[in-house]
Motif scaffolding. Sequence first.
Motif, short mmCIF file in Angstrom:
data_model
loop_
_atom_site.label_atom_id
_atom_site.label_comp_id
_atom_site.label_asym_id
_atom_site.label_seq_id
_atom_site.Cartn_x
_atom_site.Cartn_y
_atom_site.Cartn_z
N ILE A 1 1.08 -1.28 0.10
CA ILE A 1 -0.33 0.07 0.22
C ILE A 1 0.66 1.08 0.38
CG2 ILE A 1 -0.08 -0.41 2.45
CD1 ILE A 1 -2.97 1.19 1.93
N LEU A 2 0.60 2.23 -0.91
CA LEU A 2 1.31 3.71 -0.90
C LEU A 2 0.76 4.40 0.16
CD1 LEU A 2 3.66 5.29 -2.72
CD2 LEU A 2 1.43 5.57 -3.67
N VAL A 3 1.88 5.00 1.58
CA VAL A 3 1.17 5.80 1.93
C VAL A 3 2.05 7.27 1.47
CG1 VAL A 3 1.78 5.94 4.44
CG2 VAL A 3 1.40 3.66 3.37
N ALA A 4 0.39 8.16 0.91
CA ALA A 4 1.76 9.17 0.73
C ALA A 4 1.53 10.44 1.90
CB ALA A 4 0.32 9.78 -0.47
N SER A 5 2.14 11.43 1.97
CA SER A 5 2.80 12.27 2.69
C SER A 5 0.95 12.92 2.98
CB SER A 5 3.80 13.52 2.40
OG SER A 5 3.72 14.35 3.04
N GLY A 6 0.70 12.81 4.62
CA GLY A 6 -0.29 12.77 5.14
C GLY A 6 -1.23 12.24 5.40
N GLU A 7 -0.42 10.87 4.85
CA GLU A 7 -2.01 10.19 4.62
C GLU A 7 -2.11 9.08 5.92
OE1 GLU A 7 -3.08 9.38 -0.28
OE2 GLU A 7 -1.50 8.03 0.89
#
Length: 284
Positions: free
Chosen positions: A236-242
């Motif tokens: 899972i891609l955890v982007a900035s702010g997520e």
Amino acid sequence: MINGVKYFELVAEPVTREILPGVFIKGWGYNGSIPGPTIQVYPGDYVNIRVYNKLPEETSIHWHGLDIPVTMDGFPDVEPTPAIKPGYYFDYHFKIVNPPGTHMYHTHHFAVKQEMMGLGGGFIILDPKESKKDIQRDYFIMLQEFHVKGLKIGEVKPGVYEIDPMNHDFNFFTMNGRCFPYTTPLLVKECENVRIRLGNISEIAHPIHIHGHQFSITASDGNTIPTKNRMLKNTILVASGETWDIEFFTKNPGIWPFHCHIPHHMSNNMQKQTGGMFTTIIYK
């Protein structure tokens, strides 16, 4: 708890954080830690969070993902919330109106510097109806990255090092403020339901991958995903702010990697040995 209000204290201050045995970085954190302590509350709680500023400049705290009054949101550049001057404190007070879920808190003043110095932490709204029958293990992991000065590429040696928060050439990647093999393993037993809450307040998106299992994505940014809409994945891609909540059932005993899948992020300053944003799931 005083007269129905839950009181918390956070101290924004310089922190010397040990990211590897004998390797310390001089960052900024809360209550002596990078990331700061994880705050846990329940829906309907009224909270008062007193934030002391022991930094050399003004700061603030934004309650990331929470639905709160604009006077408490912590972005002094455009909102009426004041910046906290050095040596002063501010009381953030609000009612928890969001449903159970995973959120974060972080500075929102001179963020380009202060966030990359380490100022952030987890904010979890617990579900009062949930029991140990539902989830047997519940972990929170904050993802962060730093540019640590004073080391050549491939070099990791004991010492106390400064951070350059304006440098995008990151060389150390952490889970809960530590690099592998100094990260804390996630302990489980066979036949358990395990939740891992992932949060990212830094700059780079991190694809987090599990070995030996598939996980269900159960919540996004503190919002529960209906059971019929959940995806089954192993990365899972955890982007900035997520923030993302993932859950899996332990049915494959062993010692399993759990890590960012970007190769450079699985190293300590580009060393050949595995390091960085990496931990293990260990069956007991």
